[in-house]
Design an enzyme around this catalytic site. Structure first.
Site, short mmCIF file in Angstrom:
data_model
loop_
_atom_site.label_atom_id
_atom_site.label_comp_id
_atom_site.label_asym_id
_atom_site.label_seq_id
_atom_site.Cartn_x
_atom_site.Cartn_y
_atom_site.Cartn_z
N ARG A 1 20.06 71.79 45.77
CA ARG A 1 20.35 70.29 46.21
C ARG A 1 21.57 70.25 46.60
O ARG A 1 21.95 69.45 47.82
CB ARG A 1 19.91 69.35 44.96
CG ARG A 1 20.11 67.88 45.61
CD ARG A 1 19.51 66.79 44.42
NE ARG A 1 20.33 67.01 43.33
CZ ARG A 1 20.19 66.13 42.38
NH1 ARG A 1 19.02 65.55 42.20
NH2 ARG A 1 21.08 66.25 40.97
N LYS B 1 23.65 63.66 47.55
CA LYS B 1 24.56 63.25 46.31
C LYS B 1 25.95 63.34 46.69
O LYS B 1 26.58 64.62 46.66
CB LYS B 1 24.06 64.22 45.18
CG LYS B 1 24.26 63.59 43.86
CD LYS B 1 23.55 64.33 42.65
CE LYS B 1 24.32 63.91 41.34
NZ LYS B 1 24.11 62.62 40.94
N GLU C 1 15.94 53.13 43.01
CA GLU C 1 16.02 53.78 41.61
C GLU C 1 16.96 52.98 40.91
O GLU C 1 17.65 51.75 41.38
CB GLU C 1 16.66 55.10 42.31
CG GLU C 1 17.93 54.85 43.19
CD GLU C 1 18.64 56.41 43.53
OE1 GLU C 1 18.02 57.53 42.91
OE2 GLU C 1 19.28 56.50 44.47
N1 PMP Z 1 19.65 58.79 41.30
C1 PMP Z 1 20.99 58.78 40.98
C2 PMP Z 1 21.46 57.91 42.03
C3 PMP Z 1 21.61 59.64 40.56
O1 PMP Z 1 23.14 59.64 40.46
C4 PMP Z 1 20.84 60.60 39.43
C5 PMP Z 1 21.85 61.59 38.87
N2 PMP Z 1 22.65 60.90 38.01
C6 PMP Z 1 19.80 60.54 39.45
C7 PMP Z 1 19.12 59.77 40.29
C8 PMP Z 1 18.99 61.55 38.72
O2 PMP Z 1 18.92 62.61 39.23
P1 PMP Z 1 18.90 64.10 38.36
O3 PMP Z 1 17.53 64.12 37.63
O4 PMP Z 1 18.81 65.37 39.47
O5 PMP Z 1 20.05 64.25 37.40
#
Ligand code: PMP
Length: 291
Positions: free
Chosen positions: A50, A149, A182
Protein backbone atom coordinates in the site's frame (compact mmCIF):
# COMPACT_ATOMS: atom_id res chain seq x y z
CA UNK A 1 15.44 4.47 20.60
CA UNK A 2 17.00 3.73 17.22
CA UNK A 3 15.38 5.30 14.16
CA UNK A 4 15.86 4.11 10.60
CA UNK A 5 16.72 7.16 8.53
CA UNK A 6 17.48 6.71 4.83
CA UNK A 7 19.59 3.59 5.05
CA UNK A 8 20.94 3.82 8.59
CA UNK A 9 19.83 3.11 12.12
CA UNK A 10 20.65 6.23 14.11
CA UNK A 11 20.02 7.33 17.65
CA UNK A 12 16.76 9.21 18.25
CA UNK A 13 18.76 12.38 19.04
CA UNK A 14 20.46 12.17 15.61
CA UNK A 15 17.29 11.41 13.66
CA UNK A 16 16.70 14.80 12.06
CA UNK A 17 15.29 15.93 8.74
CA UNK A 18 15.79 19.22 6.93
CA UNK A 19 13.42 22.18 7.33
CA UNK A 20 13.43 22.21 3.51
CA UNK A 21 11.94 18.72 3.33
CA UNK A 22 8.68 18.93 1.38
CA UNK A 23 7.15 16.45 3.79
CA UNK A 24 7.29 19.28 6.32
CA UNK A 25 6.73 22.22 3.96
CA UNK A 26 3.80 20.72 2.03
CA UNK A 27 2.77 17.43 3.65
CA UNK A 28 4.24 15.91 0.49
CA UNK A 29 4.90 12.26 1.20
CA UNK A 30 3.27 8.99 2.20
CA UNK A 31 3.19 6.80 5.29
CA UNK A 32 2.02 3.60 6.93
CA UNK A 33 1.07 2.68 10.49
CA UNK A 34 1.81 -0.98 11.19
CA UNK A 35 1.39 -3.21 14.25
CA UNK A 36 3.73 -5.85 15.59
CA UNK A 37 2.12 -8.66 17.60
CA UNK A 38 3.83 -11.53 19.39
CA UNK A 39 7.12 -11.21 17.46
CA UNK A 40 5.58 -10.69 14.02
CA UNK A 41 5.00 -7.60 11.92
CA UNK A 42 1.30 -7.91 11.13
CA UNK A 43 0.54 -8.07 7.39
CA UNK A 44 3.84 -6.37 6.55
CA UNK A 45 3.69 -7.17 2.84
CA UNK A 46 0.21 -5.63 2.56
CA UNK A 47 1.39 -2.45 4.27
CA UNK A 48 4.53 -2.18 2.12
CA UNK A 49 2.45 -2.75 -1.02
CA UNK A 50 0.00 0.00 0.00
CA UNK A 51 2.90 2.36 0.74
CA UNK A 52 4.28 1.85 -2.78
CA UNK A 53 0.81 2.32 -4.31
CA UNK A 54 0.35 5.58 -2.37
CA UNK A 55 3.80 6.71 -3.54
CA UNK A 56 3.00 5.80 -7.16
CA UNK A 57 -0.23 7.79 -6.95
CA UNK A 58 1.69 10.95 -6.01
CA UNK A 59 4.56 10.25 -8.47
CA UNK A 60 7.05 9.63 -5.67
CA UNK A 61 9.73 7.09 -6.43
CA UNK A 62 10.85 5.28 -3.30
CA UNK A 63 14.63 4.71 -3.56
CA UNK A 64 14.56 1.08 -2.39
CA UNK A 65 12.78 -2.12 -3.33
CA UNK A 66 9.71 -3.44 -1.50
CA UNK A 67 11.84 -6.30 -0.16
CA UNK A 68 14.47 -3.89 1.16
CA UNK A 69 11.72 -1.82 2.78
CA UNK A 70 10.20 -4.84 4.51
CA UNK A 71 13.66 -5.86 5.72
CA UNK A 72 14.33 -2.34 7.05
CA UNK A 73 11.09 -2.51 9.07
CA UNK A 74 12.10 -5.83 10.64
CA UNK A 75 15.65 -4.55 11.35
CA UNK A 76 14.23 -1.46 13.07
CA UNK A 77 12.07 -3.67 15.30
CA UNK A 78 15.09 -5.83 16.17
CA UNK A 79 17.24 -2.76 16.93
CA UNK A 80 14.61 -1.54 19.40
CA UNK A 81 13.74 -4.90 20.95
CA UNK A 82 10.16 -4.57 19.72
CA UNK A 83 8.09 -7.75 19.51
CA UNK A 84 4.73 -6.04 20.03
CA UNK A 85 4.24 -2.39 19.22
CA UNK A 86 3.54 0.20 16.58
CA UNK A 87 5.68 0.99 13.56
CA UNK A 88 5.48 4.26 11.65
CA UNK A 89 6.90 4.13 8.15
CA UNK A 90 7.27 7.51 6.44
CA UNK A 91 8.57 8.47 3.01
CA UNK A 92 8.88 12.20 2.41
CA UNK A 93 9.47 13.93 -0.91
CA UNK A 94 12.83 15.06 0.48
CA UNK A 95 14.72 18.34 0.42
CA UNK A 96 13.67 20.86 -2.22
CA UNK A 97 13.26 24.57 -2.77
CA UNK A 98 10.62 26.73 -1.10
CA UNK A 99 8.51 26.27 -4.25
CA UNK A 100 6.07 23.39 -4.76
CA UNK A 101 7.91 21.65 -7.60
CA UNK A 102 8.41 18.07 -6.40
CA UNK A 103 10.74 17.28 -9.28
CA UNK A 104 13.37 19.52 -7.68
CA UNK A 105 13.45 17.19 -4.65
CA UNK A 106 16.16 14.74 -5.54
CA UNK A 107 16.19 12.28 -2.66
CA UNK A 108 13.11 11.02 -0.80
CA UNK A 109 13.71 10.47 2.91
CA UNK A 110 12.73 7.10 4.41
CA UNK A 111 11.98 7.08 8.13
CA UNK A 112 11.00 4.09 10.28
CA UNK A 113 10.04 4.42 13.94
CA UNK A 114 9.27 1.31 16.01
CA UNK A 115 7.71 2.19 19.35
CA UNK A 116 5.04 1.33 21.87
CA UNK A 117 1.42 1.59 20.81
CA UNK A 118 -1.02 4.23 22.03
CA UNK A 119 -4.48 2.75 22.28
CA UNK A 120 -8.00 3.88 22.98
CA UNK A 121 -8.82 3.55 26.70
CA UNK A 122 -9.39 -0.21 27.40
CA UNK A 123 -12.86 0.42 28.86
CA UNK A 124 -14.03 1.62 25.43
CA UNK A 125 -13.56 -1.96 24.18
CA UNK A 126 -15.97 -3.11 26.89
CA UNK A 127 -18.61 -0.41 26.53
CA UNK A 128 -18.23 0.53 22.87
CA UNK A 129 -17.51 4.08 21.75
CA UNK A 130 -19.55 7.12 20.86
CA UNK A 131 -18.98 8.99 17.61
CA UNK A 132 -20.48 12.00 15.88
CA UNK A 133 -20.92 12.94 12.24
CA UNK A 134 -18.76 15.97 11.43
CA UNK A 135 -19.15 18.82 8.98
CA UNK A 136 -15.66 18.40 7.53
CA UNK A 137 -16.30 16.52 4.28
CA UNK A 138 -13.85 13.74 3.36
CA UNK A 139 -11.52 14.79 0.56
CA UNK A 140 -12.99 14.57 -2.91
CA UNK A 141 -11.35 11.56 -4.62
CA UNK A 142 -10.25 13.75 -7.54
CA UNK A 143 -8.65 16.28 -5.16
CA UNK A 144 -6.65 14.00 -2.85
CA UNK A 145 -7.90 10.45 -3.15
CA UNK A 146 -8.55 9.02 0.33
CA UNK A 147 -6.95 5.79 -0.91
CA UNK A 148 -3.61 7.61 -0.78
CA UNK A 149 -2.18 7.42 2.72
CA UNK A 150 -0.41 10.74 2.37
CA UNK A 151 1.35 12.93 4.90
CA UNK A 152 -1.33 15.52 4.19
CA UNK A 153 -3.77 14.57 6.96
CA UNK A 154 -5.31 17.99 7.58
CA UNK A 155 -8.68 16.77 6.30
CA UNK A 156 -8.67 14.11 9.03
CA UNK A 157 -7.20 16.45 11.65
CA UNK A 158 -10.00 18.98 11.03
CA UNK A 159 -12.55 16.19 11.50
CA UNK A 160 -10.80 14.98 14.66
CA UNK A 161 -10.94 18.51 16.11
CA UNK A 162 -14.71 18.50 15.62
CA UNK A 163 -15.01 15.09 17.27
CA UNK A 164 -12.96 16.06 20.30
CA UNK A 165 -14.73 19.41 20.62
CA UNK A 166 -17.98 17.43 20.72
CA UNK A 167 -16.69 15.29 23.56
CA UNK A 168 -15.98 12.07 21.63
CA UNK A 169 -12.80 10.48 20.27
CA UNK A 170 -13.83 9.52 16.72
CA UNK A 171 -16.19 10.73 14.05
CA UNK A 172 -18.02 9.76 10.90
CA UNK A 173 -16.86 11.61 7.80
CA UNK A 174 -19.22 11.87 4.83
CA UNK A 175 -18.11 12.20 1.22
CA UNK A 176 -19.08 15.16 -1.01
CA UNK A 177 -22.29 13.28 -1.97
CA UNK A 178 -23.25 12.96 1.69
CA UNK A 179 -22.59 9.22 1.90
CA UNK A 180 -20.66 7.60 4.71
CA UNK A 181 -16.94 7.52 3.89
CA UNK A 182 -14.93 6.54 6.95
CA UNK A 183 -13.83 7.69 10.39
CA UNK A 184 -10.96 10.16 10.77
CA UNK A 185 -8.52 7.28 11.27
CA UNK A 186 -10.53 4.08 10.91
CA UNK A 187 -12.87 2.27 8.52
CA UNK A 188 -16.57 1.78 9.29
CA UNK A 189 -18.69 -1.36 9.31
CA UNK A 190 -22.30 -1.98 10.18
CA UNK A 191 -24.17 -5.24 10.75
CA UNK A 192 -27.75 -5.40 9.50
CA UNK A 193 -29.82 -8.60 9.62
CA UNK A 194 -26.63 -10.65 10.00
CA UNK A 195 -24.92 -9.05 6.95
CA UNK A 196 -21.73 -7.00 7.33
CA UNK A 197 -21.64 -3.83 5.25
CA UNK A 198 -18.85 -1.34 4.69
CA UNK A 199 -18.60 1.53 2.19
CA UNK A 200 -16.63 0.73 -0.99
CA UNK A 201 -13.33 2.63 -1.10
CA UNK A 202 -14.62 4.76 -3.99
CA UNK A 203 -16.99 6.35 -1.48
CA UNK A 204 -13.94 8.03 0.04
CA UNK A 205 -12.26 5.49 2.29
CA UNK A 206 -8.75 4.23 2.74
CA UNK A 207 -8.40 0.61 1.61
CA UNK A 208 -7.69 -0.34 5.22
CA UNK A 209 -5.53 -3.37 5.88
CA UNK A 210 -7.61 -4.17 8.98
CA UNK A 211 -10.80 -3.66 6.93
CA UNK A 212 -9.59 -6.21 4.38
CA UNK A 213 -8.49 -8.64 7.09
CA UNK A 214 -11.83 -8.36 8.92
CA UNK A 215 -13.78 -8.90 5.67
CA UNK A 216 -11.83 -12.13 5.12
CA UNK A 217 -12.17 -13.26 8.74
CA UNK A 218 -15.91 -12.58 8.65
CA UNK A 219 -16.41 -14.56 5.43
CA UNK A 220 -14.40 -17.47 6.84
CA UNK A 221 -16.60 -17.35 9.94
CA UNK A 222 -19.67 -17.69 7.72
CA UNK A 223 -20.94 -14.11 7.66
CA UNK A 224 -22.10 -12.44 4.46
CA UNK A 225 -19.98 -9.34 3.72
CA UNK A 226 -20.98 -6.61 1.29
CA UNK A 227 -19.46 -3.35 0.12
CA UNK A 228 -22.41 -0.97 -0.02
CA UNK A 229 -23.05 2.74 -0.27
CA UNK A 230 -24.15 3.72 3.23
CA UNK A 231 -26.17 6.70 4.32
CA UNK A 232 -26.47 8.01 7.86
CA UNK A 233 -29.87 6.31 7.85
CA UNK A 234 -28.06 2.96 7.59
CA UNK A 235 -25.96 3.78 10.64
CA UNK A 236 -28.91 4.91 12.75
CA UNK A 237 -30.88 1.77 11.89
CA UNK A 238 -27.98 -0.70 12.09
CA UNK A 239 -28.08 -3.64 14.49
CA UNK A 240 -24.38 -3.18 15.23
CA UNK A 241 -21.59 -0.91 14.19
CA UNK A 242 -17.82 -1.09 14.60
CA UNK A 243 -14.63 0.55 13.41
CA UNK A 244 -11.46 -1.13 12.15
CA UNK A 245 -7.91 0.18 12.04
CA UNK A 246 -4.33 -0.76 12.78
CA UNK A 247 -4.35 0.98 16.16
CA UNK A 248 -8.07 0.52 17.00
CA UNK A 249 -8.25 -3.12 15.76
CA UNK A 250 -12.01 -3.88 15.96
CA UNK A 251 -13.97 -1.58 18.27
CA UNK A 252 -17.73 -1.35 18.72
CA UNK A 253 -19.61 1.90 18.19
CA UNK A 254 -22.66 2.18 20.40
CA UNK A 255 -23.84 5.72 19.73
CA UNK A 256 -23.79 7.92 16.63
CA UNK A 257 -24.82 11.56 17.06
CA UNK A 258 -26.14 10.54 20.51
CA UNK A 259 -28.48 7.98 18.97
CA UNK A 260 -28.22 4.46 20.29
CA UNK A 261 -27.04 1.80 17.85
CA UNK A 262 -28.72 -1.58 18.35
CA UNK A 263 -29.25 -2.09 22.07
CA UNK A 264 -26.43 0.28 23.03
CA UNK A 265 -23.87 -2.42 23.83
CA UNK A 266 -21.22 -4.08 21.63
CA UNK A 267 -23.10 -6.56 19.43
CA UNK A 268 -22.61 -10.32 19.19
CA UNK A 269 -21.14 -10.22 15.67
CA UNK A 270 -18.69 -7.50 16.70
CA UNK A 271 -17.62 -9.49 19.76
CA UNK A 272 -17.21 -12.62 17.64
CA UNK A 273 -15.05 -10.78 15.10
CA UNK A 274 -12.94 -9.25 17.89
CA UNK A 275 -12.24 -12.79 19.16
CA UNK A 276 -11.33 -14.05 15.68
CA UNK A 277 -9.13 -11.02 15.03
CA UNK A 278 -7.11 -11.67 18.22
CA UNK A 279 -6.31 -15.16 16.92
CA UNK A 280 -5.65 -13.95 13.38
CA UNK A 281 -2.90 -11.51 14.42
CA UNK A 282 -0.97 -14.32 16.09
CA UNK A 283 -0.25 -16.12 12.82
CA UNK A 284 -0.40 -13.52 10.04
CA UNK A 285 2.81 -11.60 10.00
CA UNK A 286 6.48 -11.52 9.11
CA UNK A 287 8.64 -12.92 11.92
CA UNK A 288 10.90 -10.34 13.59
CA UNK A 289 14.17 -12.20 13.28
CA UNK A 290 17.63 -11.67 11.80
CA UNK A 291 18.10 -12.75 8.18
N1 PMP B 1 -8.93 5.34 7.38
C1 PMP B 1 -8.00 6.25 7.67
C2 PMP B 1 -8.22 7.66 7.27
C3 PMP B 1 -6.82 5.88 8.35
O1 PMP B 1 -5.88 6.80 8.63
C4 PMP B 1 -6.64 4.53 8.71
C5 PMP B 1 -5.37 4.09 9.40
N2 PMP B 1 -5.21 4.65 10.66
C6 PMP B 1 -7.66 3.61 8.42
C7 PMP B 1 -8.78 4.05 7.74
C8 PMP B 1 -7.53 2.16 8.79
O2 PMP B 1 -6.57 1.55 7.96
P1 PMP B 1 -5.65 0.35 8.43
O3 PMP B 1 -6.56 -0.75 8.85
O4 PMP B 1 -4.83 0.01 7.24
O5 PMP B 1 -4.84 0.86 9.58
Amino acid sequence: MKIYLSGQLVDESEAKVSVFDHGLLYGDGVFEGIRAYHGRVFLLKEHVDRLYESAKAIALEIPMTRGEMARAVVETCIANGISSGYIRLVVTRGVGTLGLNPYLCKKPEVIIIAAAIQLYPPELYETGMSVVTVGTVRNHPEAINPRIKSLNYLNNVMAKIEAINSGVLECIMLNPQGHVAEASGDNIFIVKNGVLKTPPVWCGALDGITRRAVMGIAEDAGYAVREDVLQRYDLFTADEMFLTGTAAEVIAVTTVDRRTIGDGTPGQVTLDLQRHFKEYVKVNGTPIQAN
